[in-house]
Scaffold this motif. Structure first.
Motif, mmCIF file in Angstrom:
data_model
loop_
_atom_site.group_PDB
_atom_site.id
_atom_site.type_symbol
_atom_site.label_atom_id
_atom_site.label_comp_id
_atom_site.label_asym_id
_atom_site.label_seq_id
_atom_site.Cartn_x
_atom_site.Cartn_y
_atom_site.Cartn_z
ATOM 1 N N PHE A 97 0.846 -1.191 0.000
ATOM 2 C CA PHE A 97 0.000 0.000 0.000
ATOM 3 C C PHE A 97 0.880 1.239 0.000
ATOM 4 O O PHE A 97 0.613 2.211 -0.697
ATOM 5 C CB PHE A 97 -0.914 -0.005 1.230
ATOM 6 N N GLY A 98 1.966 1.183 0.780
ATOM 7 C CA GLY A 98 2.917 2.284 0.844
ATOM 8 C C GLY A 98 2.764 3.103 2.108
ATOM 9 O O GLY A 98 1.860 2.886 2.913
ATOM 10 N N THR A 99 3.657 4.051 2.287
ATOM 11 C CA THR A 99 3.607 4.975 3.422
ATOM 12 C C THR A 99 4.290 6.269 3.021
ATOM 13 O O THR A 99 5.226 6.266 2.219
ATOM 14 C CB THR A 99 4.290 4.393 4.663
ATOM 15 N N SER A 100 3.841 7.373 3.586
ATOM 16 C CA SER A 100 4.485 8.658 3.327
ATOM 17 C C SER A 100 5.469 9.007 4.429
ATOM 18 O O SER A 100 6.170 10.012 4.338
ATOM 19 C CB SER A 100 3.428 9.765 3.208
ATOM 20 N N TYR A 101 5.532 8.179 5.478
ATOM 21 C CA TYR A 101 6.408 8.429 6.619
ATOM 22 C C TYR A 101 7.797 7.827 6.359
ATOM 23 O O TYR A 101 7.935 6.602 6.257
ATOM 24 C CB TYR A 101 5.827 7.808 7.879
ATOM 25 N N PRO A 102 8.834 8.658 6.239
ATOM 26 C CA PRO A 102 10.185 8.139 5.975
ATOM 27 C C PRO A 102 10.631 7.084 6.982
ATOM 28 O O PRO A 102 11.224 6.064 6.610
ATOM 29 C CB PRO A 102 11.070 9.394 6.059
ATOM 30 N N GLU A 103 10.340 7.306 8.278
ATOM 31 C CA GLU A 103 10.772 6.357 9.308
ATOM 32 C C GLU A 103 10.029 5.030 9.204
ATOM 33 O O GLU A 103 10.521 3.996 9.649
ATOM 34 C CB GLU A 103 10.600 6.958 10.705
ATOM 35 N N ALA A 104 8.829 5.061 8.633
ATOM 36 C CA ALA A 104 8.042 3.833 8.492
ATOM 37 C C ALA A 104 8.492 2.997 7.302
ATOM 38 O O ALA A 104 8.149 1.821 7.196
ATOM 39 C CB ALA A 104 6.556 4.168 8.369
ATOM 40 N N LEU A 105 9.268 3.610 6.410
ATOM 41 C CA LEU A 105 9.751 2.892 5.226
ATOM 42 C C LEU A 105 10.596 1.683 5.584
ATOM 43 O O LEU A 105 10.693 0.726 4.807
ATOM 44 C CB LEU A 105 10.586 3.822 4.342
ATOM 45 N N ASN A 106 11.244 1.739 6.758
ATOM 46 C CA ASN A 106 12.156 0.653 7.142
ATOM 47 C C ASN A 106 11.483 -0.711 7.106
ATOM 48 O O ASN A 106 12.135 -1.721 6.822
ATOM 49 C CB ASN A 106 12.734 0.921 8.539
ATOM 50 N N SER A 107 10.186 -0.753 7.401
ATOM 51 C CA SER A 107 9.475 -2.033 7.378
ATOM 52 C C SER A 107 9.436 -2.613 5.969
ATOM 53 O O SER A 107 9.672 -3.805 5.760
ATOM 54 C CB SER A 107 8.047 -1.848 7.900
ATOM 55 N N ILE A 108 9.137 -1.756 4.992
ATOM 56 C CA ILE A 108 9.084 -2.205 3.593
ATOM 57 C C ILE A 108 10.480 -2.538 3.093
ATOM 58 O O ILE A 108 10.684 -3.539 2.388
ATOM 59 C CB ILE A 108 8.423 -1.133 2.715
ATOM 60 N N ASP B 212 11.906 18.852 -3.888
ATOM 61 C CA ASP B 212 12.083 19.532 -2.610
ATOM 62 C C ASP B 212 13.476 19.207 -2.061
ATOM 63 O O ASP B 212 13.669 18.237 -1.324
ATOM 64 C CB ASP B 212 10.997 19.095 -1.624
ATOM 65 N N ALA B 213 14.452 20.027 -2.426
ATOM 66 C CA ALA B 213 15.839 19.762 -2.043
ATOM 67 C C ALA B 213 16.021 19.790 -0.529
ATOM 68 O O ALA B 213 16.788 18.998 0.024
ATOM 69 C CB ALA B 213 16.757 20.789 -2.703
ATOM 70 N N ALA B 214 15.318 20.696 0.140
ATOM 71 C CA ALA B 214 15.449 20.807 1.599
ATOM 72 C C ALA B 214 14.938 19.542 2.277
ATOM 73 O O ALA B 214 15.564 19.031 3.222
ATOM 74 C CB ALA B 214 14.682 22.030 2.102
ATOM 75 N N TRP B 215 13.805 19.040 1.787
ATOM 76 C CA TRP B 215 13.249 17.815 2.379
ATOM 77 C C TRP B 215 14.215 16.652 2.172
ATOM 78 O O TRP B 215 14.455 15.873 3.092
ATOM 79 C CB TRP B 215 11.893 17.482 1.752
ATOM 80 N N GLN B 216 14.759 16.535 0.968
ATOM 81 C CA GLN B 216 15.675 15.437 0.682
ATOM 82 C C GLN B 216 16.936 15.522 1.546
ATOM 83 O O GLN B 216 17.459 14.507 1.995
ATOM 84 C CB GLN B 216 16.046 15.446 -0.795
ATOM 85 N N LYS B 217 17.402 16.740 1.809
ATOM 86 C CA LYS B 217 18.589 16.911 2.649
ATOM 87 C C LYS B 217 18.305 16.459 4.074
ATOM 88 O O LYS B 217 19.163 15.838 4.725
ATOM 89 C CB LYS B 217 19.016 18.369 2.639
ATOM 90 N N ASN B 218 17.101 16.716 4.551
ATOM 91 C CA ASN B 218 16.722 16.334 5.915
ATOM 92 C C ASN B 218 16.337 14.862 6.022
ATOM 93 O O ASN B 218 16.154 14.347 7.131
ATOM 94 C CB ASN B 218 15.569 17.204 6.404
ATOM 95 N N ASN B 219 16.185 14.206 4.884
ATOM 96 C CA ASN B 219 15.794 12.791 4.858
ATOM 97 C C ASN B 219 16.716 12.027 3.917
ATOM 98 O O ASN B 219 16.273 11.299 3.033
ATOM 99 C CB ASN B 219 14.337 12.638 4.422
ATOM 100 N N ALA B 220 18.003 12.204 4.136
ATOM 101 C CA ALA B 220 19.016 11.641 3.232
ATOM 102 C C ALA B 220 18.999 10.116 3.182
ATOM 103 O O ALA B 220 19.499 9.515 2.229
ATOM 104 C CB ALA B 220 20.396 12.124 3.649
ATOM 105 N N GLY B 221 18.404 9.472 4.185
ATOM 106 C CA GLY B 221 18.411 8.010 4.210
ATOM 107 C C GLY B 221 17.360 7.366 3.331
ATOM 108 O O GLY B 221 17.355 6.138 3.162
ATOM 109 N N VAL B 222 16.468 8.161 2.748
ATOM 110 C CA VAL B 222 15.414 7.604 1.902
ATOM 111 C C VAL B 222 16.005 7.193 0.553
ATOM 112 O O VAL B 222 16.606 8.022 -0.139
ATOM 113 C CB VAL B 222 14.283 8.629 1.684
ATOM 114 N N PRO B 223 15.851 5.941 0.141
ATOM 115 C CA PRO B 223 16.387 5.498 -1.154
ATOM 116 C C PRO B 223 15.792 6.317 -2.302
ATOM 117 O O PRO B 223 14.610 6.679 -2.270
ATOM 118 C CB PRO B 223 15.941 4.028 -1.246
#
Length: 327
Positions: A42-53, A88-99
């Protein structure tokens, strides 16, 4: 037989053929380079929740070395959120761990089409849903549509084989009885029961459920968990039966005053963070507290547990070896 009756009969026959006709080309060792896997969540918009997938993907990649594994999100709303973050470069910088591939994640249909265009013609799609509800039904129909493609020349058929793996709690059918899948899932959650026992608390799960499909399988799962562990374990749903009120009646009747509250969902995303563990009056944590129950929160999705991730690996292995697209 009138025309309408004949037309209906022919349509039924065609659907049956889609379900049972084996792939037009055999799945041999020489075809390994054309293999690919799609994990449909289904997916998730929460970066921290991505770890499960991502944990499930890691498990699948280890189980099938050398085979590309792509993620697909069945929720268009979730996909749109990620696509907006591409710019959104700022968002990506703050969430660098997202593939990076999450920012361009597509739905199952587009993901399969991309793989076929790249030369992958033997594709197995593994559902990362909990039960065979609305999302899995839509995924099934997509697969049936692709599976029905025919061509004048055999070489022009886009797929040599398409396979679909069942959800964690199984699906209707006789090849893989869903009761066995429930039993397997029950064993996978032993660590949750142990954690609840350590707290001297009941174990309460929040499932997603669905308003359009029967969700009685949650009640059956609850029963199997209680029998397997001889411990107070309860399951409620955001949508459908058993709802929070249904669960609360049973919880009060058990006499427990303390619970370990966890999401019975692949990810601990919006529902888990807000509907379950939030501070609003209708959040489960708040409502349980008002009912005089001490609540301990565990914000980890099922996919973060290796034993649960292994369920999807097991179902994917079944899908890749079964004769037909569906069990």
């Amino acid at each position: 037989m009138n025309f309408r009756t004949l037309n209906t009969a022919l349509l039924s026959c065609l659907l049956a053929m889609v379900l049972v006709i084996p792939a037009q080309a055999g799945h041999h060792a020489k075809d390994q380079a054309t293999d690919a896997i799609v994990l449909a969540a289904f997916g998730t918009s929460y970066p921290e929740a991505l770890n499960s997938i991502l944990n499930i993907r890691s498990k699948v990649e280890k189980a099938f070395p050398g085979v590309p594994v792509k993620l697909a999100f069945t929720s268009s709303i979730i996909r749109d959120i990620w696509h907006e973050r591409q710019n959104d470069a700022a968002w990506q910088k703050n969430n660098a761990g997202v593939p990076s591939d999450i920012l361009t994640v597509k739905g199952p249909l587009a993901t399969i089409a991309d793989l076929q265009d790249e030369g992958y013609t033997s594709i197995a799609v593994q559902s990362l849903h909990v039960f065979a509800g609305e999302e899995f039904s839509d995924l099934t129909q997509t697969m049936l549509g692709l599976r029905s493609i025919r061509a004048i020349k055999a070489k022009s058929v886009p797929f040599k084989s398409l396979r679909l793996g069942r959800p964690a709690l199984g699906m209707p059918g006789v090849v893989y009885p869903y009761t066995e899948d429930i039993a397997y899932a029950t064993k996978a959650l032993k660590a949750d029961v142990d954690a609840a026992k350590k707290l001297d608390a009941a174990l309460v799960y929040m499932g997603h459920g669905n308003d359009f499909y029967s969700t009685g399988i949650y009640a059956q799962f609850q029963s199997e968990m209680q029998k397997a562990y001889n411990h107070p374990i309860f399951v409620g749903c955001v949508e459908g039966y058993p709802a929070f009120d249904d669960m609360l009646v049973q919880l009060k009747a058990s006499g427990v005053k303390k619970v370990l509250l966890k999401p019975f969902m692949i990810v601990a995303g919006d529902h888990a963070t807000n509907d379950m563990a939030g501070d609003e009056d209708d959040a489960w944590k708040v409502m349980l507290t008002k009912a005089g129950i001490d609540v301990t929160i565990d914000l980890h999705g099922l996919g973060s547990m290796d034993a649960w991730a292994d369920i999807y690996v097991r179902h994917l292995k079944d899908a890749k070896t079964q004769k037909h697209m569906l069990p």
